[in-house]
Write an enzyme that holds these catalytic residues in place. Structure first.
Site, PDB file in Angstrom:
ATOM      1  N   ILE A  16       0.848  -1.197   0.000  1.00  0.00           N
ATOM      2  CA  ILE A  16       0.000   0.000   0.000  1.00  0.00           C
ATOM      3  C   ILE A  16       0.878   1.240   0.000  1.00  0.00           C
ATOM      4  CG2 ILE A  16      -1.743   1.338   1.229  1.00  0.00           C
ATOM      5  CD1 ILE A  16      -2.765  -1.225   2.471  1.00  0.00           C
ATOM      6  N   HIS A  17       0.661   2.084  -0.977  1.00  0.00           N
ATOM      7  CA  HIS A  17       1.361   3.382  -1.093  1.00  0.00           C
ATOM      8  C   HIS A  17       0.368   4.310  -1.774  1.00  0.00           C
ATOM      9  CE1 HIS A  17       2.018   2.480  -5.370  1.00  0.00           C
ATOM     10  NE2 HIS A  17       2.135   1.248  -4.929  1.00  0.00           N
ATOM     11  N   GLY A  18       0.770   5.487  -2.157  1.00  0.00           N
ATOM     12  CA  GLY A  18      -0.152   6.476  -2.708  1.00  0.00           C
ATOM     13  C   GLY A  18      -0.989   5.986  -3.869  1.00  0.00           C
TER      14      GLY A  18
END
Length: 161
Positions: A16-18
């Site tokens: 999970i990242h931007g």
């Protein structure tokens, strides 16, 4: 036993990242992100960092591969699941374990020694290629794309160049 409402499965070694936490979640209309990864399942620091990227309205769960296999079919139909795994081997284990994965978005697989780059964001070695071939044989559609509005590429075509 009903099938879980898995909107999309994504391979992204950043998990999970931007891009995942905002762009993909909004595009899919997901309300739950399930990260299936043995290491992250027991790493609260990493979980907390990933939770910070998600909007407050989106829940995240961090399960081992086996726990995902064991409980995914218990998901409520109102849970719109975005399933995220770190690598193609994890995706294959889930598929072989009975998780109903029909479509995989291949987003990011970092370059490392011994890997060949097949796109700007994806590098593979022989083990990865073997796992992609098995997934393809199992009828899984393999779509390489960074963001939703980008035109996807069938990863099998790139692997067979």
């Amino acid at each position: 036993m009903a099938n879980p409402n898995i909107l999309l499965t994504r391979i992204d070694n950043r998990l999970i990242h931007g891009q995942v936490g905002v762009t993909w979640v909004n595009h899919l209309g997901a309300n739950l992100v399930v990260v299936a990864n043995d290491k992250v399942a027991s790493d609260e620091v990493q979980q907390n960092l990933m939770d910070m990227v998600l909007p407050d309205t989106i829940q995240a769960r961090y399960f081992t591969l086996q726990k995902t296999i064991d409980i995914i079919h218990n998901a409520s139909p109102r849970q719109k699941i975005f399933l995220v795994v770190r690598d193609v081997q994890d995706a294959l284990k889930l598929k072989e374990g009975g998780v109903p994965i029909d479509h995989i978005n291949v987003g990011n697989m970092h370059y490392a020694e011994g890997k060949k780059q097949i796109s700007s964001t994806v590098s593979v070695d022989d083990e990865d290629i073997e796992a992609f071939n098995k997934l393809s044989e199992l009828g899984v559609e393999l779509d390489l794309r960074k963001v939703p509005n980008e035109r996807g590429q069938n990863i099998m075509e790139l692997l067979n160049k």
